[in-house]
Design a protein around this motif. Structure first.
Motif, PDB file in Angstrom:
ATOM      1  N   ARG A 195      15.935  -7.928 -14.154  1.00  0.00           N
ATOM      2  CA  ARG A 195      16.675  -8.847 -13.693  1.00  0.00           C
ATOM      3  C   ARG A 195      16.226  -9.691 -12.459  1.00  0.00           C
ATOM      4  O   ARG A 195      15.852  -8.874 -11.408  1.00  0.00           O
ATOM      5  CB  ARG A 195      18.327  -8.316 -13.653  1.00  0.00           C
ATOM      6  N   PRO A 196      15.972 -10.703 -12.291  1.00  0.00           N
ATOM      7  CA  PRO A 196      15.528 -11.446 -11.019  1.00  0.00           C
ATOM      8  C   PRO A 196      16.692 -11.438 -10.261  1.00  0.00           C
ATOM      9  O   PRO A 196      17.843 -11.175 -10.322  1.00  0.00           O
ATOM     10  CB  PRO A 196      15.209 -12.854 -11.675  1.00  0.00           C
ATOM     11  N   LEU A 197      16.255 -11.837  -8.644  1.00  0.00           N
ATOM     12  CA  LEU A 197      17.482 -11.943  -7.718  1.00  0.00           C
ATOM     13  C   LEU A 197      17.850 -13.079  -7.933  1.00  0.00           C
ATOM     14  O   LEU A 197      17.376 -14.178  -8.405  1.00  0.00           O
ATOM     15  CB  LEU A 197      16.417 -12.158  -6.474  1.00  0.00           C
ATOM     16  N   PRO A 198      19.057 -13.282  -8.130  1.00  0.00           N
ATOM     17  CA  PRO A 198      20.015 -14.409  -8.413  1.00  0.00           C
ATOM     18  C   PRO A 198      19.757 -15.511  -7.315  1.00  0.00           C
ATOM     19  O   PRO A 198      19.759 -15.347  -6.062  1.00  0.00           O
ATOM     20  CB  PRO A 198      21.494 -13.905  -8.382  1.00  0.00           C
ATOM     21  N   GLU A 199      19.921 -16.794  -7.949  1.00  0.00           N
ATOM     22  CA  GLU A 199      19.395 -17.771  -6.915  1.00  0.00           C
ATOM     23  C   GLU A 199      20.676 -18.451  -6.393  1.00  0.00           C
ATOM     24  O   GLU A 199      20.720 -19.036  -5.095  1.00  0.00           O
ATOM     25  CB  GLU A 199      18.838 -19.156  -7.747  1.00  0.00           C
ATOM     26  N   HIS A 200      21.841 -18.283  -7.050  1.00  0.00           N
ATOM     27  CA  HIS A 200      23.130 -18.759  -6.689  1.00  0.00           C
ATOM     28  C   HIS A 200      24.152 -17.482  -6.756  1.00  0.00           C
ATOM     29  O   HIS A 200      24.197 -17.243  -8.048  1.00  0.00           O
ATOM     30  CB  HIS A 200      23.344 -19.953  -7.157  1.00  0.00           C
ATOM     31  N   ILE A 201      24.793 -17.376  -5.751  1.00  0.00           N
ATOM     32  CA  ILE A 201      26.204 -16.593  -5.942  1.00  0.00           C
ATOM     33  C   ILE A 201      27.227 -17.323  -5.456  1.00  0.00           C
ATOM     34  O   ILE A 201      27.043 -18.255  -4.800  1.00  0.00           O
ATOM     35  CB  ILE A 201      25.868 -15.104  -5.173  1.00  0.00           C
ATOM     36  N   ALA A 202      28.413 -16.807  -5.783  1.00  0.00           N
ATOM     37  CA  ALA A 202      29.661 -17.464  -5.240  1.00  0.00           C
ATOM     38  C   ALA A 202      29.819 -16.998  -3.747  1.00  0.00           C
ATOM     39  O   ALA A 202      29.867 -15.958  -3.745  1.00  0.00           O
ATOM     40  CB  ALA A 202      30.821 -17.041  -6.121  1.00  0.00           C
ATOM     41  N   PHE A 203      29.662 -17.949  -2.942  1.00  0.00           N
ATOM     42  CA  PHE A 203      29.761 -17.710  -1.567  1.00  0.00           C
ATOM     43  C   PHE A 203      31.297 -17.894  -1.157  1.00  0.00           C
ATOM     44  O   PHE A 203      31.370 -16.815   0.086  1.00  0.00           O
ATOM     45  CB  PHE A 203      28.931 -18.654  -0.725  1.00  0.00           C
ATOM     46  N   GLY A 204      31.951 -18.424  -1.585  1.00  0.00           N
ATOM     47  CA  GLY A 204      33.583 -18.691  -1.290  1.00  0.00           C
ATOM     48  C   GLY A 204      34.223 -17.112  -1.093  1.00  0.00           C
ATOM     49  O   GLY A 204      34.874 -16.720  -0.246  1.00  0.00           O
ATOM     50  N   PRO A 205      34.045 -16.250  -2.160  1.00  0.00           N
ATOM     51  CA  PRO A 205      34.719 -14.951  -1.825  1.00  0.00           C
ATOM     52  C   PRO A 205      34.219 -14.150  -0.369  1.00  0.00           C
ATOM     53  O   PRO A 205      34.771 -13.273   0.117  1.00  0.00           O
ATOM     54  CB  PRO A 205      34.218 -14.116  -3.037  1.00  0.00           C
ATOM     55  N   TRP A 206      32.702 -14.474  -0.146  1.00  0.00           N
ATOM     56  CA  TRP A 206      32.403 -13.565   0.944  1.00  0.00           C
ATOM     57  C   TRP A 206      32.878 -14.363   2.264  1.00  0.00           C
ATOM     58  O   TRP A 206      32.928 -13.562   3.262  1.00  0.00           O
ATOM     59  CB  TRP A 206      30.726 -13.564   0.967  1.00  0.00           C
TER      60      TRP A 206
END
Length: 265
Positions: free
Chosen positions: A236-247
Motif C-alpha cells: 500500500r502506498p502512503l495515502p495522498e489524502h486523509i480526512a483532516f477534520g477528525p484530527w
C-alpha cells in the motif's frame, strides 16, 4: 444523600445524557450527507429526523430495544436482528466517545456555563469528525453554526473574551487557507478543502488565536503518524489524502479541555 452517592448519581446521569446525544450524533452523521445530496437533486426541505432508524442493509425498522444507545448494539453483538448483517462499530464508538467526552468536560469545568458549552462543542466536533471520516465532507451547516455558537459563548464571557474569539476566527481561517495556498503553489493542487478552513475558524472562535498553534501541532502530528501507520506496507502506498477534520476536531477538543497557558502559544 451522602456526597459519594450524589457524585455517583451525577456521573451516571451525565453518562446517560452523553450516550443519548451520541445516538443522535450517529443520526446526524448518517443522514446529513444524504440530506445534502437530496437537497442538491431536488431543492426544498429535507428534515434530517424524518423517519425511524433502519438497518442500512435490509432497511427493516430497528426495534426500540435494539436502538438503546450502546446497549442495543452489544445485545445484538453488532448485527441486525432481521438480516444478521454487521452494524458498523462507529455507532457504539460515537456513543461511548460522547459519554466519555461529556464526563471529562464536566469534570474539567463543572456543571457551569463553561462545562455545558464545552459539552455542546464536544457533540459538534464528534459529528463533524464522523461525517468527514465517512464522506470527506465538513458541512457548512455544522462548521458555521459551531462558529457562531462559539462567538455567542464568548459574547457571554465564557472561555474567551469576544475580541479573542473574533481574532481566533480570522487567525484560524487564514492559517489553514494560507498553508493550502503555499501547498498549491508548490504542488499544483490543494492539500486541504475549504471545510478544513472553516473548521479551523470555528475552533478559533472557541480557543482564540493563542490556542491555534497547539491545535495545528496536534492535528498535523496525529494525522501524519496515522498516515505512516496505515499507509505503507503490504504493497500500500502512503495515502495522498486523509480526512483532516477528525484530527482538527480531536486537537481542538484537547486544547479546550486540557489546561494550557495561552501565553506560551
Amino acid at each position: 444523600m451522602n456526597p459519594l452517592a450524589a457524585f455517583s448519581a451525577y456521573t451516571v446521569l451525565i453518562g446517560i445524557a452523553g450516550l443519548c446525544i451520541g445516538s443522535f450524533i450517529n443520526v446526524v452523521i448518517h443522514r446529513l450527507p444524504l440530506t445534502m445530496a437530496d437537497a442538491r437533486r431536488s431543492p426544498g426541505m429535507h428534515p434530517i429526523m424524518a423517519g425511524r432508524s433502519r438497518c442500512p442493509h435490509c432497511r427493516q425498522v430497528i426495534r426500540w430495544r435494539d436502538n438503546i444507545p450502546l446497549i442495543g448494539w452489544i445485545r445484538r453483538l453488532g448485527r441486525c436482528r432481521d438480516c444478521q448483517a454487521p452494524i458498523s462499530l462507529r455507532y457504539p464508538l460515537i456513543e461511548a466517545l460522547m459519554a466519555i467526552g461529556g464526563l471529562l468536560v464536566i469534570a474539567r469545568f463543572g456543571l457551569t456555563p463553561a462545562g455545558l458549552s464545552a459539552f455542546l462543542l464536544t457533540a459538534w466536533l464528534l459529528a463533524l469528525a464522523g461525517i468527514d471520516q465517512a464522506t470527506r465532507l465538513l458541512p457548512d451547516s455544522l462548521t458555521l453554526s459551531g462558529l457562531w455558537l462559539g462567538l455567542l459563548v464568548a459574547a457571554a464571557g465564557i472561555h474567551l473574551e469576544p475580541r479573542e474569539a473574533i481574532l481566533g476566527v480570522a487567525a484560524g481561517y487564514i492559517s489553514l487557507s494560507g498553508l493550502n495556498a503555499g501547498f498549491r503553489l508548490l504542488r499544483g493542487q490543494d492539500g486541504m478543502g475549504g471545510g478544513d478552513f472553516k473548521l479551523m475558524a470555528m475552533l478559533g472562535a472557541w480557543l482564540g488565536p493563542g490556542g491555534l498553534p497547539l491545535v495545528m501541532l496536534l492535528a498535523a502530528g496525529g494525522g501524519s503518524l496515522w498516515s505512516l501507520l496505515t499507509g505503507p506496507g503490504r504493497g500500500r502506498p502512503l495515502p495522498e489524502h486523509i480526512a483532516f477534520g477528525p484530527w482538527l476536531a480531536m486537537a481542538g477538543w484537547i486544547t479546550l479541555v486540557w489546561p494550557y497557558d495561552r501565553g506560551v502559544f
